[in-house]
Design a protein around this motif. Structure first.
Motif, mmCIF file in Angstrom:
data_model
loop_
_atom_site.group_PDB
_atom_site.id
_atom_site.type_symbol
_atom_site.label_atom_id
_atom_site.label_comp_id
_atom_site.label_asym_id
_atom_site.label_seq_id
_atom_site.Cartn_x
_atom_site.Cartn_y
_atom_site.Cartn_z
ATOM 1 N N MET A 115 -14.216 10.535 18.078
ATOM 2 C CA MET A 115 -13.511 10.971 16.896
ATOM 3 C C MET A 115 -12.007 10.690 17.041
ATOM 4 N N GLY A 116 -11.483 10.921 18.222
ATOM 5 C CA GLY A 116 -10.066 10.670 18.453
ATOM 6 C C GLY A 116 -9.708 9.198 18.343
ATOM 7 N N ALA A 117 -10.598 8.341 18.796
ATOM 8 C CA ALA A 117 -10.344 6.901 18.703
ATOM 9 C C ALA A 117 -10.345 6.441 17.252
ATOM 10 N N ILE A 118 -11.232 6.991 16.452
ATOM 11 C CA ILE A 118 -11.275 6.649 15.033
ATOM 12 C C ILE A 118 -9.998 7.118 14.342
ATOM 13 N N LEU A 119 -9.559 8.318 14.679
ATOM 14 C CA LEU A 119 -8.319 8.838 14.106
ATOM 15 C C LEU A 119 -7.125 7.955 14.481
ATOM 16 N N ALA A 120 -7.086 7.512 15.726
ATOM 17 C CA ALA A 120 -5.993 6.650 16.175
ATOM 18 C C ALA A 120 -6.018 5.303 15.448
ATOM 19 N N LEU A 121 -7.205 4.740 15.246
ATOM 20 C CA LEU A 121 -7.303 3.469 14.521
ATOM 21 C C LEU A 121 -6.871 3.617 13.067
ATOM 22 N N LEU A 122 -7.274 4.700 12.427
ATOM 23 C CA LEU A 122 -6.863 4.933 11.040
ATOM 24 C C LEU A 122 -5.356 5.125 10.940
ATOM 25 N N ALA A 123 -4.796 5.870 11.867
ATOM 26 C CA ALA A 123 -3.347 6.082 11.862
ATOM 27 C C ALA A 123 -2.605 4.768 12.090
ATOM 28 N N ASP A 124 -3.145 3.919 12.947
ATOM 29 C CA ASP A 124 -2.521 2.620 13.199
ATOM 30 C C ASP A 124 -2.580 1.740 11.955
ATOM 31 N N LEU A 125 -3.707 1.768 11.252
ATOM 32 C CA LEU A 125 -3.817 0.991 10.015
ATOM 33 C C LEU A 125 -2.824 1.476 8.969
#
Length: 45
Positions: free
Chosen positions: A1-11
């Motif tokens: 879940m944290g990795a998905i959040l980080a990818l969305l924030a990066d996008l």
């Protein structure tokens, strides 16, 4: 879940078509603040 959040924030921080890049930590703070407030509201002290 944290990795998905980080990818969305990066996008979001790199917004396609934009010339500027937002700081990653400010985007994660904008996403995380409502989550922390919700957890504090729903938890029993």
């Amino acid at each position: 879940m944290g990795a998905i959040l980080a990818l969305l924030a990066d996008l979001v921080s790199q917004l396609p078509g934009s010339e500027t890049v937002l700081p990653f930590n400010s985007v994660t703070a904008l996403i995380g603040t409502p989550v922390v407030m919700w957890v504090m509201k729903t938890s029993s002290f």
